[in-house]
Design an enzyme around this catalytic site. Structure first.
Site, PDB file in Angstrom:
ATOM      1  N   LYS A  14       0.842  -1.208   0.000  1.00 62.17           N
ATOM      2  CA  LYS A  14       0.000   0.000   0.000  1.00 62.17           C
ATOM      3  C   LYS A  14       0.878   1.259   0.000  1.00 62.17           C
ATOM      4  O   LYS A  14       0.674   2.163  -0.801  1.00 62.17           O
ATOM      5  CB  LYS A  14      -0.919   0.022   1.244  1.00 62.17           C
ATOM      6  CG  LYS A  14      -1.809  -1.216   1.354  1.00 62.17           C
ATOM      7  CD  LYS A  14      -2.710  -1.174   2.581  1.00 62.17           C
ATOM      8  CE  LYS A  14      -1.971  -1.246   3.915  1.00 62.17           C
ATOM      9  NZ  LYS A  14      -1.266  -2.531   4.174  1.00 62.17           N
ATOM     10  N   ARG A  89      -9.777   0.150   8.502  1.00 61.42           N
ATOM     11  CA  ARG A  89      -9.318  -1.201   8.800  1.00 61.42           C
ATOM     12  C   ARG A  89     -10.356  -2.008   9.558  1.00 61.42           C
ATOM     13  O   ARG A  89     -10.107  -3.160   9.891  1.00 61.42           O
ATOM     14  CB  ARG A  89      -8.093  -1.109   9.693  1.00 61.42           C
ATOM     15  CG  ARG A  89      -6.762  -1.369   9.003  1.00 61.42           C
ATOM     16  CD  ARG A  89      -5.740  -1.137  10.090  1.00 61.42           C
ATOM     17  NE  ARG A  89      -4.483  -1.768   9.892  1.00 61.42           N
ATOM     18  CZ  ARG A  89      -3.465  -1.246   9.238  1.00 61.42           C
ATOM     19  NH1 ARG A  89      -3.605  -0.117   8.615  1.00 61.42           N
ATOM     20  NH2 ARG A  89      -2.319  -1.884   9.217  1.00 61.42           N
ATOM     21  N   ARG A 128      12.024  -5.309   4.531  1.00 64.55           N
ATOM     22  CA  ARG A 128      11.651  -3.909   4.332  1.00 64.55           C
ATOM     23  C   ARG A 128      12.554  -2.940   5.099  1.00 64.55           C
ATOM     24  O   ARG A 128      12.869  -3.148   6.264  1.00 64.55           O
ATOM     25  CB  ARG A 128      10.208  -3.688   4.779  1.00 64.55           C
ATOM     26  CG  ARG A 128       9.837  -2.193   4.755  1.00 64.55           C
ATOM     27  CD  ARG A 128       8.374  -1.947   4.893  1.00 64.55           C
ATOM     28  NE  ARG A 128       7.817  -2.452   6.127  1.00 64.55           N
ATOM     29  CZ  ARG A 128       6.527  -2.474   6.383  1.00 64.55           C
ATOM     30  NH1 ARG A 128       5.678  -2.045   5.465  1.00 64.55           N
ATOM     31  NH2 ARG A 128       6.096  -2.940   7.524  1.00 64.55           N
ATOM     32  N   ARG A 161      11.260  -0.921  10.793  1.00 66.62           N
ATOM     33  CA  ARG A 161      10.186  -0.580  11.723  1.00 66.62           C
ATOM     34  C   ARG A 161      10.189  -1.504  12.933  1.00 66.62           C
ATOM     35  O   ARG A 161      10.443  -2.696  12.807  1.00 66.62           O
ATOM     36  CB  ARG A 161       8.832  -0.675  11.000  1.00 66.62           C
ATOM     37  CG  ARG A 161       8.475   0.616  10.293  1.00 66.62           C
ATOM     38  CD  ARG A 161       7.283   0.508   9.391  1.00 66.62           C
ATOM     39  NE  ARG A 161       6.160  -0.227   9.943  1.00 66.62           N
ATOM     40  CZ  ARG A 161       5.016  -0.428   9.301  1.00 66.62           C
ATOM     41  NH1 ARG A 161       4.857   0.073   8.079  1.00 66.62           N
ATOM     42  NH2 ARG A 161       4.050  -1.112   9.843  1.00 66.62           N
ATOM     43  N   ARG A 172       0.107  -9.152  12.861  1.00 70.26           N
ATOM     44  CA  ARG A 172      -0.579  -8.132  12.045  1.00 70.26           C
ATOM     45  C   ARG A 172      -1.373  -8.791  10.925  1.00 70.26           C
ATOM     46  O   ARG A 172      -2.478  -8.357  10.606  1.00 70.26           O
ATOM     47  CB  ARG A 172       0.427  -7.133  11.470  1.00 70.26           C
ATOM     48  CG  ARG A 172       1.160  -6.334  12.541  1.00 70.26           C
ATOM     49  CD  ARG A 172       1.518  -4.909  12.164  1.00 70.26           C
ATOM     50  NE  ARG A 172       2.059  -4.687  10.839  1.00 70.26           N
ATOM     51  CZ  ARG A 172       3.353  -4.830  10.498  1.00 70.26           C
ATOM     52  NH1 ARG A 172       4.251  -5.225  11.380  1.00 70.26           N
ATOM     53  NH2 ARG A 172       3.744  -4.559   9.276  1.00 70.26           N
TER      54      ARG A 172
HETATM   55  P1  AP5 Z   1       4.839  -1.670   1.854  1.00 73.09           P
HETATM   56  O1  AP5 Z   1       4.523  -0.739   0.727  1.00 73.09           O
HETATM   57  O2  AP5 Z   1       5.560  -1.132   3.005  1.00 73.09           O
HETATM   58  O3  AP5 Z   1       3.513  -2.455   2.315  1.00 73.09           O
HETATM   59  P2  AP5 Z   1       2.264  -1.936   3.133  1.00 73.09           P
HETATM   60  O4  AP5 Z   1       1.051  -2.536   2.508  1.00 73.09           O
HETATM   61  O5  AP5 Z   1       2.279  -0.447   3.261  1.00 73.09           O
HETATM   62  O6  AP5 Z   1       2.547  -2.662   4.520  1.00 73.09           O
HETATM   63  P3  AP5 Z   1       2.556  -2.127   6.023  1.00 73.09           P
HETATM   64  O7  AP5 Z   1       3.341  -3.081   6.857  1.00 73.09           O
HETATM   65  O8  AP5 Z   1       2.942  -0.682   6.086  1.00 73.09           O
HETATM   66  O9  AP5 Z   1       1.081  -2.289   6.405  1.00 73.09           O
HETATM   67  P4  AP5 Z   1       0.512  -2.382   7.803  1.00 73.09           P
HETATM   68  O10 AP5 Z   1      -0.909  -2.392   7.407  1.00 73.09           O
HETATM   69  O11 AP5 Z   1       0.956  -3.436   8.694  1.00 73.09           O
HETATM   70  O12 AP5 Z   1       1.160  -1.118   8.533  1.00 73.09           O
HETATM   71  P5  AP5 Z   1       0.610   0.313   8.898  1.00 73.09           P
HETATM   72  O13 AP5 Z   1       1.732   1.238   8.922  1.00 73.09           O
HETATM   73  O14 AP5 Z   1      -0.584   0.643   8.083  1.00 73.09           O
HETATM   74  O15 AP5 Z   1       5.651  -2.910   1.203  1.00 73.09           O
HETATM   75  C1  AP5 Z   1       6.208  -3.909   2.025  1.00 73.09           C
HETATM   76  C2  AP5 Z   1       7.573  -4.352   1.489  1.00 73.09           C
HETATM   77  O16 AP5 Z   1       7.387  -5.036   0.246  1.00 73.09           O
HETATM   78  C3  AP5 Z   1       8.537  -3.212   1.191  1.00 73.09           C
HETATM   79  O17 AP5 Z   1       9.834  -3.622   1.520  1.00 73.09           O
HETATM   80  C4  AP5 Z   1       8.405  -3.012  -0.338  1.00 73.09           C
HETATM   81  O18 AP5 Z   1       9.607  -2.518  -0.912  1.00 73.09           O
HETATM   82  C5  AP5 Z   1       8.087  -4.410  -0.811  1.00 73.09           C
HETATM   83  N1  AP5 Z   1       7.157  -4.456  -1.935  1.00 73.09           N
HETATM   84  C6  AP5 Z   1       6.018  -3.733  -2.085  1.00 73.09           C
HETATM   85  N2  AP5 Z   1       5.396  -4.056  -3.227  1.00 73.09           N
HETATM   86  C7  AP5 Z   1       6.144  -5.048  -3.808  1.00 73.09           C
HETATM   87  C8  AP5 Z   1       5.997  -5.806  -5.007  1.00 73.09           C
HETATM   88  N3  AP5 Z   1       4.968  -5.624  -5.843  1.00 73.09           N
HETATM   89  N4  AP5 Z   1       6.958  -6.728  -5.295  1.00 73.09           N
HETATM   90  C9  AP5 Z   1       8.015  -6.935  -4.437  1.00 73.09           C
HETATM   91  N5  AP5 Z   1       8.203  -6.225  -3.285  1.00 73.09           N
HETATM   92  C10 AP5 Z   1       7.261  -5.296  -2.977  1.00 73.09           C
HETATM   93  O19 AP5 Z   1       0.090   0.044  10.403  1.00 73.09           O
HETATM   94  C11 AP5 Z   1       0.997  -0.201  11.467  1.00 73.09           C
HETATM   95  C12 AP5 Z   1       0.230  -0.298  12.778  1.00 73.09           C
HETATM   96  O20 AP5 Z   1      -0.426   0.944  13.059  1.00 73.09           O
HETATM   97  C13 AP5 Z   1      -0.901  -1.331  12.828  1.00 73.09           C
HETATM   98  O21 AP5 Z   1      -0.429  -2.614  13.180  1.00 73.09           O
HETATM   99  C14 AP5 Z   1      -1.828  -0.724  13.893  1.00 73.09           C
HETATM  100  O22 AP5 Z   1      -1.332  -0.976  15.189  1.00 73.09           O
HETATM  101  C15 AP5 Z   1      -1.710   0.763  13.621  1.00 73.09           C
HETATM  102  N6  AP5 Z   1      -2.725   1.225  12.667  1.00 73.09           N
HETATM  103  C16 AP5 Z   1      -2.496   1.769  11.442  1.00 73.09           C
HETATM  104  N7  AP5 Z   1      -3.638   2.084  10.840  1.00 73.09           N
HETATM  105  C17 AP5 Z   1      -4.633   1.723  11.688  1.00 73.09           C
HETATM  106  C18 AP5 Z   1      -6.053   1.775  11.624  1.00 73.09           C
HETATM  107  N8  AP5 Z   1      -6.687   2.267  10.531  1.00 73.09           N
HETATM  108  N9  AP5 Z   1      -6.762   1.306  12.682  1.00 73.09           N
HETATM  109  C19 AP5 Z   1      -6.152   0.829  13.788  1.00 73.09           C
HETATM  110  N10 AP5 Z   1      -4.814   0.740  13.900  1.00 73.09           N
HETATM  111  C20 AP5 Z   1      -4.052   1.176  12.866  1.00 73.09           C
HETATM  112 MG    MG Z   2       2.514   0.892   4.882  1.00 69.68          MG
END
Ligand code: AP5
Ligand code: MG
Length: 216
Positions: A14, A89, A128, A161, A172
């Site tokens: 994402k 989410r 990552r 991270r 997660r």
């Molecule tokens: P990346 O782009 O970083 O993936 P992502 O989908 O953004 O994954 P996240 O880990 O950021 O999602 P998340 O939902 O756990 O974390 P968030 O910060 O939202 O890509 C991942 C890796 O793959 C990278 O190394 C990239 O280079 C590689 N890659 C990408 N695309 C590729 C491809 N096509 N081919 C090969 N490699 C690829 O949330 C963190 C925490 O915050 C949650 O656990 C929760 O505690 C809290 N939180 C956040 N939002 C909420 C909410 N709405 N409600 C409640 N709690 C929340």
């Molecule tokens: Mg992300």
């Protein structure tokens, strides 16, 4: 005007895709995870509240999350639209988003669902690296930075991270299955869900997203 949601499991890509969309879609990206991490690094009360949940891979409570995103959406730069990353989410968050946009005389245009198998998610999360200042995301194997350990965009020192330990990554993904996956049906029923094959390489995923958004 484009009000879009990037939807998918942790590690689906994402953040990676949202950043690339900047090149052709001039609306801000609002990432709830980045907003929490910003608050955490500035040691705000909100950051402290969120940390307890993030460290365990659990969701931050809906009321806290919705209030934070609502405040961000009301800023002027979101007037022309927004790309939401990591929000909503839960069904309660999705209902809150409908309400918030409705109050602004807007509605969601599409939910881009980046579909990736669990094994792939784990591989992506394990390698990552993230830029602390601009949020750019790299991968040791799939998307390495040009200069080892330094962001291509601004030269800042990359970090891993805190919630990218193997245990938290797995948690997660489980939390996603339990609490977030039901949103797929929520948005499909409303005719908003667009499925994107997230197993392609980064450019392939981006091309499919671009075609889908331009067809709206
Ligand atoms: P990346 O782009 O970083 O993936 P992502 O989908 O953004 O994954 P996240 O880990 O950021 O999602 P998340 O939902 O756990 O974390 P968030 O910060 O939202 O890509 C991942 C890796 O793959 C990278 O190394 C990239 O280079 C590689 N890659 C990408 N695309 C590729 C491809 N096509 N081919 C090969 N490699 C690829 O949330 C963190 C925490 O915050 C949650 O656990 C929760 O505690 C809290 N939180 C956040 N939002 C909420 C909410 N709405 N409600 C409640 N709690 C929340
Ligand atoms: Mg992300």
């Amino acid at each position: 005007m484009a009000n879009l949601v990037l939807f998918g499991a942790p590690g689906a890509g994402k953040g990676t895709q949202a950043e690339l969309m900047n090149a052709w879609l001039p609306v801000p990206r609002v990432s709830s995870g980045d907003l929490f991490r910003y608050n955490l690094s500035n040691n705000t009360a909100l950051g402290q509240t969120a940390k307890a949940y993030m460290d365990k891979g659990e969701l931050v409570p809906d009321d806290v999350t919705v209030a934070m995103v609502a405040e961000r959406l009301q800023r002027a730069d979101c007037d022309a639209g927004v790309i939401l990353d990591g929000f909503p989410r839960t069904v309660a968050q999705a209902e809150a988003l409908d309400r918030l946009l409705g109050e602004m005389g807007r509605r969601l245009d599409a939910v881009l669902f980046i579909q990736v198998a669990r094994q792939t998610l784990l591989q992506r999360l394990a390698g990552r690296w993230t830029c602390p200042s601009c949020g750019a995301v790299y991968h040791e194997v799939f998307n390495p930075e040009r200069n080892k350990g330094l962001c291509d965009v601004d030269g800042a020192k990359l970090f891993q991270r805190e919630d990218d330990t193997p245990e938290t990554q797995a948690r997660r993904i489980d939390v996603y299955q339990e609490q977030t996956a039901p949103l797929e049906a929520y948005y499909r029923t409303r005719g908003l869900l667009i499925e994107i094959d997230g197993e392609q390489d980064i450019e392939g995923v981006q091309a499919q997203i671009k075609t889908a958004v331009q067809a709206l």
